[in-house]
Motif scaffolding. Structure first.
Motif, PDB file in Angstrom:
ATOM      1  N   GLU A 174       6.449 -14.306  -8.500  1.00 59.00           N
ATOM      2  CA  GLU A 174       5.427 -13.881  -7.553  1.00 59.00           C
ATOM      3  C   GLU A 174       5.813 -12.520  -6.997  1.00 59.00           C
ATOM      4  OE1 GLU A 174       3.495 -18.072  -6.093  1.00 59.00           O
ATOM      5  OE2 GLU A 174       4.663 -16.946  -4.626  1.00 59.00           O
ATOM      6  N   THR A 175       4.793 -11.672  -6.796  1.00 55.68           N
ATOM      7  CA  THR A 175       5.024 -10.297  -6.371  1.00 55.68           C
ATOM      8  C   THR A 175       4.054  -9.871  -5.280  1.00 55.68           C
ATOM      9  OG1 THR A 175       3.454  -9.381  -7.967  1.00 55.68           O
ATOM     10  CG2 THR A 175       5.739  -9.603  -8.705  1.00 55.68           C
ATOM     11  N   SER A 176       4.373  -8.741  -4.686  1.00 59.47           N
ATOM     12  CA  SER A 176       3.437  -8.022  -3.829  1.00 59.47           C
ATOM     13  C   SER A 176       3.590  -6.544  -4.150  1.00 59.47           C
ATOM     14  CB  SER A 176       3.729  -8.252  -2.343  1.00 59.47           C
ATOM     15  OG  SER A 176       2.971  -7.339  -1.556  1.00 59.47           O
ATOM     16  N   ALA A 177       2.551  -5.957  -4.698  1.00 60.23           N
ATOM     17  CA  ALA A 177       2.590  -4.520  -4.962  1.00 60.23           C
ATOM     18  C   ALA A 177       2.633  -3.762  -3.635  1.00 60.23           C
ATOM     19  CB  ALA A 177       1.383  -4.096  -5.784  1.00 60.23           C
TER      20      ALA A 177
ATOM     21  N   THR B 112       1.563 -11.623  -2.633  1.00 57.26           N
ATOM     22  CA  THR B 112       2.274 -12.563  -1.751  1.00 57.26           C
ATOM     23  C   THR B 112       2.256 -12.113  -0.305  1.00 57.26           C
ATOM     24  OG1 THR B 112       4.396 -11.508  -2.262  1.00 57.26           O
ATOM     25  CG2 THR B 112       3.791 -13.485  -3.541  1.00 57.26           C
ATOM     26  N   ASP B 113       1.928 -10.860  -0.052  1.00 56.76           N
ATOM     27  CA  ASP B 113       1.779 -10.387   1.321  1.00 56.76           C
ATOM     28  C   ASP B 113       0.589 -11.056   2.013  1.00 56.76           C
ATOM     29  OD1 ASP B 113      -0.580  -8.029   0.929  1.00 56.76           O
ATOM     30  OD2 ASP B 113       0.720  -8.378  -0.794  1.00 56.76           O
ATOM     31  N   LYS B 114      -0.254 -11.729   1.256  1.00 61.08           N
ATOM     32  CA  LYS B 114      -1.420 -12.437   1.803  1.00 61.08           C
ATOM     33  C   LYS B 114      -1.258 -13.950   1.644  1.00 61.08           C
ATOM     34  CE  LYS B 114      -4.514  -8.616   0.911  1.00 61.08           C
ATOM     35  NZ  LYS B 114      -5.775  -8.178   0.315  1.00 61.08           N
ATOM     36  N   SER B 115      -0.023 -14.436   1.747  1.00 62.47           N
ATOM     37  CA  SER B 115       0.245 -15.855   1.491  1.00 62.47           C
ATOM     38  C   SER B 115      -0.441 -16.788   2.486  1.00 62.47           C
ATOM     39  CB  SER B 115       1.743 -16.122   1.447  1.00 62.47           C
ATOM     40  OG  SER B 115       2.330 -15.807   2.681  1.00 62.47           O
ATOM     41  N   ALA B 116      -0.849 -16.296   3.632  1.00 59.76           N
ATOM     42  CA  ALA B 116      -1.556 -17.141   4.611  1.00 59.76           C
ATOM     43  C   ALA B 116      -2.906 -17.607   4.068  1.00 59.76           C
ATOM     44  CB  ALA B 116      -1.752 -16.382   5.925  1.00 59.76           C
ATOM     45  N   THR B 117      -3.477 -16.866   3.140  1.00 59.31           N
ATOM     46  CA  THR B 117      -4.768 -17.250   2.552  1.00 59.31           C
ATOM     47  C   THR B 117      -4.619 -17.683   1.091  1.00 59.31           C
ATOM     48  OG1 THR B 117      -5.195 -14.918   2.072  1.00 59.31           O
ATOM     49  CG2 THR B 117      -6.145 -15.804   4.113  1.00 59.31           C
ATOM     50  N   ARG B 118      -3.428 -18.130   0.754  1.00 63.91           N
ATOM     51  CA  ARG B 118      -3.111 -18.577  -0.604  1.00 63.91           C
ATOM     52  C   ARG B 118      -4.034 -19.716  -1.036  1.00 63.91           C
ATOM     53  NH1 ARG B 118       1.557 -19.152  -3.992  1.00 63.91           N
ATOM     54  NH2 ARG B 118       2.784 -17.802  -2.651  1.00 63.91           N
TER      55      ARG B 118
ATOM     56  N   ILE C 262       2.113  -9.133 -19.441  1.00 63.31           N
ATOM     57  CA  ILE C 262       2.227  -9.541 -18.045  1.00 63.31           C
ATOM     58  C   ILE C 262       0.844  -9.990 -17.613  1.00 63.31           C
ATOM     59  CG2 ILE C 262       2.790  -8.777 -15.716  1.00 63.31           C
ATOM     60  CD1 ILE C 262       4.616  -6.637 -17.097  1.00 63.31           C
ATOM     61  N   ILE C 263       0.692 -11.295 -17.416  1.00 59.95           N
ATOM     62  CA  ILE C 263      -0.603 -11.860 -17.026  1.00 59.95           C
ATOM     63  C   ILE C 263      -0.592 -11.993 -15.510  1.00 59.95           C
ATOM     64  CG2 ILE C 263      -2.212 -13.773 -17.284  1.00 59.95           C
ATOM     65  CD1 ILE C 263      -0.662 -14.467 -19.903  1.00 59.95           C
ATOM     66  N   VAL C 264      -1.479 -11.255 -14.849  1.00 58.02           N
ATOM     67  CA  VAL C 264      -1.496 -11.182 -13.396  1.00 58.02           C
ATOM     68  C   VAL C 264      -2.691 -11.956 -12.848  1.00 58.02           C
ATOM     69  CG1 VAL C 264      -1.494  -9.623 -11.399  1.00 58.02           C
ATOM     70  CG2 VAL C 264      -0.474  -8.870 -13.569  1.00 58.02           C
ATOM     71  N   TYR C 265      -2.429 -12.725 -11.797  1.00 65.92           N
ATOM     72  CA  TYR C 265      -3.509 -13.362 -11.044  1.00 65.92           C
ATOM     73  C   TYR C 265      -3.235 -13.133  -9.569  1.00 65.92           C
ATOM     74  CZ  TYR C 265      -0.554 -17.284  -9.629  1.00 65.92           C
ATOM     75  OH  TYR C 265       0.439 -18.046  -9.064  1.00 65.92           O
ATOM     76  N   ASP C 266      -4.260 -13.309  -8.760  1.00 64.18           N
ATOM     77  CA  ASP C 266      -4.189 -13.126  -7.315  1.00 64.18           C
ATOM     78  C   ASP C 266      -3.967 -14.497  -6.677  1.00 64.18           C
ATOM     79  OD1 ASP C 266      -4.789 -12.811  -4.592  1.00 64.18           O
ATOM     80  OD2 ASP C 266      -6.579 -11.605  -4.961  1.00 64.18           O
TER      81      ASP C 266
END
Length: 175
Positions: free
Chosen positions: A154-157, A128-134, A90-94
């Motif tokens: 896409e996820t949000s922990a 994804t909870d910070k999508s406004a600053t995507r 699972i390759i994760v990026y922000d």
């Protein structure tokens, strides 16, 4: 999902969480392991693991070993050892950090070099909870994943959005 010991008769499926530091790997790990978000998190040194039993459908419980790895390059010589015998990565990026996205080829190359041939990969755009600053669009990441024959989600922990689904996707493809 539940955390418990493996029976001797069950095959161990090894899945590794990788990606740059501070992308949320440990947060995703805690949500899957304990079904809770932990705000208190320090950088992972080396790695930690948990045995998770994942209910794939009503009749199929899939046990796997989930490894959370450090994202700092100084630990890479240790981290690459976790890739051995792994069947999923699972390759994760922000999504709000372009530089973490731009490091995906580095991580993908490491997987191709060190993991089992045929290792199943999924690219996870986290936070994804910070999508406004995507800084990375969903379309761009989906295209990259398709070009590299890996899954994408896409996820949000923090909100637990699609966390279980990410693990379901990779586990289903492995099985």
């Amino acid at each position: 999902m539940m955390n418990s010991e493996l029976n001797n008769n069950q095959q161990q499926i090894k899945i590794v969480l990788i990606g740059d530091s501070s992308v949320g790997k440990t947060a995703l790990f805690h949500v899957i392991e304990k079904n809770e978000f932990s705000k208190a998190s320090s950088p992972t040194i080396s790695g930690s693991c948990s045995i998770i039993h994942f209910l794939l459908d009503r009749n199929t419980e899939v046990p796997f070993i989930l490894w959370d790895t450090a994202g700092q390059e100084k630990y890479f010589s240790i981290i690459k050892n976790y890739f051995r015998k792994s069947v999923g990565v699972i390759i994760v990026y922000d999504i709000e950090n372009r530089s973490s996205y731009e490091k995906i080829p580095y991580w993908l190359n490491a997987v191709k070099t060190e993991a089992n041939p045929g290792c199943v990969g999924i690219l996870v755009g986290n936070k994804t909870d910070k999508s406004a600053t995507r800084e990375v669009s969903r379309e761009e990441a989906e295209k990259y994943a398709a070009e590299n024959d890996i899954l994408y989600i896409e996820t949000s922990a923090l909100t637990n959005e699609n966390v279980k689904e990410a693990f379901e996707k990779v586990t289903e493809k492995i099985c």
